[in-house]
Design an enzyme around this catalytic site. Sequence first.
Site, PDB file in Angstrom:
ATOM      1  N   ASN A  45      40.280 -81.036 -66.585  1.00 51.91           N
ATOM      2  CA  ASN A  45      39.816 -79.654 -66.490  1.00 51.91           C
ATOM      3  C   ASN A  45      38.322 -79.501 -66.753  1.00 51.91           C
ATOM      4  O   ASN A  45      37.650 -78.692 -66.108  1.00 51.91           O
ATOM      5  CB  ASN A  45      40.593 -78.768 -67.466  1.00 51.91           C
ATOM      6  CG  ASN A  45      40.326 -77.294 -67.225  1.00 51.91           C
ATOM      7  OD1 ASN A  45      40.576 -76.784 -66.139  1.00 51.91           O
ATOM      8  ND2 ASN A  45      39.789 -76.610 -68.223  1.00 51.91           N
TER       9      ASN A  45
ATOM     10  N   TRP B 220      38.375 -70.671 -59.729  1.00 47.31           N
ATOM     11  CA  TRP B 220      37.216 -70.721 -58.847  1.00 47.31           C
ATOM     12  C   TRP B 220      36.361 -69.459 -58.972  1.00 47.31           C
ATOM     13  O   TRP B 220      35.129 -69.536 -58.984  1.00 47.31           O
ATOM     14  CB  TRP B 220      37.663 -70.933 -57.396  1.00 47.31           C
ATOM     15  CG  TRP B 220      37.865 -72.387 -57.118  1.00 47.31           C
ATOM     16  CD1 TRP B 220      39.036 -73.088 -57.154  1.00 47.31           C
ATOM     17  CD2 TRP B 220      36.844 -73.336 -56.813  1.00 47.31           C
ATOM     18  NE1 TRP B 220      38.811 -74.412 -56.888  1.00 47.31           N
ATOM     19  CE2 TRP B 220      37.476 -74.596 -56.668  1.00 47.31           C
ATOM     20  CE3 TRP B 220      35.472 -73.251 -56.640  1.00 47.31           C
ATOM     21  CZ2 TRP B 220      36.762 -75.757 -56.357  1.00 47.31           C
ATOM     22  CZ3 TRP B 220      34.752 -74.399 -56.334  1.00 47.31           C
ATOM     23  CH2 TRP B 220      35.398 -75.636 -56.198  1.00 47.31           C
TER      24      TRP B 220
ATOM     25  N   TRP C 252      26.216 -67.208 -49.297  1.00 48.49           N
ATOM     26  CA  TRP C 252      26.678 -68.596 -49.321  1.00 48.49           C
ATOM     27  C   TRP C 252      26.054 -69.340 -48.142  1.00 48.49           C
ATOM     28  O   TRP C 252      26.517 -69.207 -47.015  1.00 48.49           O
ATOM     29  CB  TRP C 252      28.205 -68.643 -49.231  1.00 48.49           C
ATOM     30  CG  TRP C 252      28.902 -67.940 -50.369  1.00 48.49           C
ATOM     31  CD1 TRP C 252      29.591 -66.775 -50.296  1.00 48.49           C
ATOM     32  CD2 TRP C 252      28.956 -68.364 -51.724  1.00 48.49           C
ATOM     33  NE1 TRP C 252      30.084 -66.428 -51.534  1.00 48.49           N
ATOM     34  CE2 TRP C 252      29.708 -67.391 -52.435  1.00 48.49           C
ATOM     35  CE3 TRP C 252      28.447 -69.460 -52.432  1.00 48.49           C
ATOM     36  CZ2 TRP C 252      29.970 -67.483 -53.798  1.00 48.49           C
ATOM     37  CZ3 TRP C 252      28.706 -69.557 -53.789  1.00 48.49           C
ATOM     38  CH2 TRP C 252      29.448 -68.587 -54.457  1.00 48.49           C
TER      39      TRP C 252
ATOM     40  N   TRP D  79      32.979 -70.394 -52.703  1.00 48.49           N
ATOM     41  CA  TRP D  79      34.037 -70.852 -53.606  1.00 48.49           C
ATOM     42  C   TRP D  79      35.376 -70.992 -52.904  1.00 48.49           C
ATOM     43  O   TRP D  79      36.213 -71.819 -53.294  1.00 48.49           O
ATOM     44  CB  TRP D  79      34.179 -69.908 -54.804  1.00 48.49           C
ATOM     45  CG  TRP D  79      34.495 -68.480 -54.479  1.00 48.49           C
ATOM     46  CD1 TRP D  79      33.604 -67.476 -54.251  1.00 48.49           C
ATOM     47  CD2 TRP D  79      35.797 -67.898 -54.329  1.00 48.49           C
ATOM     48  NE1 TRP D  79      34.267 -66.291 -53.984  1.00 48.49           N
ATOM     49  CE2 TRP D  79      35.608 -66.522 -54.023  1.00 48.49           C
ATOM     50  CE3 TRP D  79      37.086 -68.391 -54.438  1.00 48.49           C
ATOM     51  CZ2 TRP D  79      36.684 -65.655 -53.811  1.00 48.49           C
ATOM     52  CZ3 TRP D  79      38.165 -67.525 -54.222  1.00 48.49           C
ATOM     53  CH2 TRP D  79      37.950 -66.179 -53.919  1.00 48.49           C
TER      54      TRP D  79
ATOM     55  N   TRP E 196      45.999 -68.522 -70.756  1.00 50.71           N
ATOM     56  CA  TRP E 196      45.167 -68.416 -69.554  1.00 50.71           C
ATOM     57  C   TRP E 196      46.018 -68.488 -68.293  1.00 50.71           C
ATOM     58  O   TRP E 196      45.736 -67.822 -67.289  1.00 50.71           O
ATOM     59  CB  TRP E 196      44.102 -69.516 -69.542  1.00 50.71           C
ATOM     60  CG  TRP E 196      42.875 -69.137 -70.306  1.00 50.71           C
ATOM     61  CD1 TRP E 196      42.517 -69.527 -71.555  1.00 50.71           C
ATOM     62  CD2 TRP E 196      41.830 -68.258 -69.859  1.00 50.71           C
ATOM     63  NE1 TRP E 196      41.332 -68.958 -71.926  1.00 50.71           N
ATOM     64  CE2 TRP E 196      40.878 -68.177 -70.903  1.00 50.71           C
ATOM     65  CE3 TRP E 196      41.609 -67.534 -68.686  1.00 50.71           C
ATOM     66  CZ2 TRP E 196      39.720 -67.399 -70.797  1.00 50.71           C
ATOM     67  CZ3 TRP E 196      40.459 -66.756 -68.580  1.00 50.71           C
ATOM     68  CH2 TRP E 196      39.533 -66.705 -69.629  1.00 50.71           C
TER      69      TRP E 196
ATOM     70  N   GLU F 106      45.759 -71.834 -74.062  1.00 49.58           N
ATOM     71  CA  GLU F 106      45.637 -72.324 -72.686  1.00 49.58           C
ATOM     72  C   GLU F 106      46.841 -71.893 -71.859  1.00 49.58           C
ATOM     73  O   GLU F 106      46.716 -71.591 -70.667  1.00 49.58           O
ATOM     74  CB  GLU F 106      45.481 -73.847 -72.683  1.00 49.58           C
ATOM     75  CG  GLU F 106      44.158 -74.327 -73.276  1.00 49.58           C
ATOM     76  CD  GLU F 106      42.946 -73.744 -72.569  1.00 49.58           C
ATOM     77  OE1 GLU F 106      42.902 -73.797 -71.320  1.00 49.58           O
ATOM     78  OE2 GLU F 106      42.047 -73.208 -73.242  1.00 49.58           O
TER      79      GLU F 106
END
Length: 486
Positions: free
Chosen positions: A351, A392, A316, A369, A288, A285
Amino acid sequence: MSNAPAVKSPIIYWFRQDLRLHDLPGLSAAVATGRPVLACYILDDQSPADWRPGGASRWWLHHSLSGLAADIEERGGQLMLARGAPATVLAQLAEDTGADLIFCSRQYEPWARQLESELFASLTEQGVTLKRFSGSLLWEPDTIKNLAGLPFKVFTPFWRKCRQLSVALESPPAVGLGKWPETPEPTDQLGDWALLPCDPNWANSWEDRWQPGERGALDKLGQFLRGAVSDYDKGRNFPARNATSGLSPHLHFGEIAPARVFRAAQQAGTANPTVENETEKFLSELGWREFSHHLLFHFPSLPEQAFKADFSAFPWVGSAVHLRAWQQGKTGYPFVDAGMRELWQTGYMHNRVRMVAASFLCKHLLVDWRAGQRWFWDTLVDADLANNSCGWQWVAGSGADAAPYFRIFNPTLQAQRFDQTGEYIRSWLPELAALPDRYLHQPWTAPADVLSSAGVTLGETYPAPVVDHADARASALAAYAEVRSQ
């Protein structure tokens, strides 16, 4: 002739997103020169308006700076505070003090990199040298490349490459942290910056939950490795469990070195083989986080533009009404709404719930987004441009190593899987607390008498669903298919 020793000119240490005194390469280097170190922090109003610290970040920044100032004062120094353009403030400070060296940590946001380049040039003309140091990441983004010498776009090979490299950790400087010169007057007062909310104070309970600053970061790391890490691999997906580290805001503000976190987790796994799998997952993690900064460094348009060019044409069509319902936690889907209420009341969201709530906005409501990204930027205490943008875009399907376009989280099934007994939902949606478990995740399916007994009136005490899941999923898939066919 006087025999008094010549007074050495100070080195200016410019604190940025590295609000700590230990494991900080630039500060260690400044102390090692033996020259006085003048500590300063500049509230930068020159960064792009959309990406200046949001409300939640400003709250954290106030308390973090307060803690840093106190730590410096304990060691006989003072943290100088100034507000304005860093180029102007630093040039004037160097002139006032005779400093010919300014040390700082690197930042990786596009405007921060441009600022560093411009500062280096302008200060050099003034006879002042700007030196940048690592310390915000485990590895510098420009040093991690694939076999073709290009940046990675997929996490797994990126992380495999990273794990082949060593992680350096700077030794803490001496307890006294060198010599501190007298701070030039005047210095701003932290309270005058009005970083804290008022009228209303929507963060009035946050101090019960958070302890910004280096000490809070070290405490949080210790608590995690002594306890919650043992349940990390599986438990981190269940929002009602205390199975995550809570270190993300501390890492964003640089209150703890990522290398210290990495080494401490690694050592915990080595010392206790029963948690080695958990610590490895935790390290990934951290990976990431590195990957997100790697992508932002190499693809600076990430916060504004779809990483995959074909998604630029995505239709969108979501409405402002739906966006507002999502922001207020009034979508009618309890798992999503609980997350949005947690966010507003604590400056944080688990999360797993972040992924579900973000997916709901993009794929159920077809809201761009970038609107969700901006809301998170303003309301999260751990708002970080790299993490936020990549997260996102991952959910929307437009990012690097993104979730497949057809992966649309079902908020009801997610709740049933990761909050089976409804502990998380009930903690943030007290209006639904009396509903039986079987109806809690989808109250619109409950018989009228069950709703009445629980004190729930759909559309009044709790909203009816703003969209039907099956219909919304079909609309999203049709929109994605349209983009992919172009």
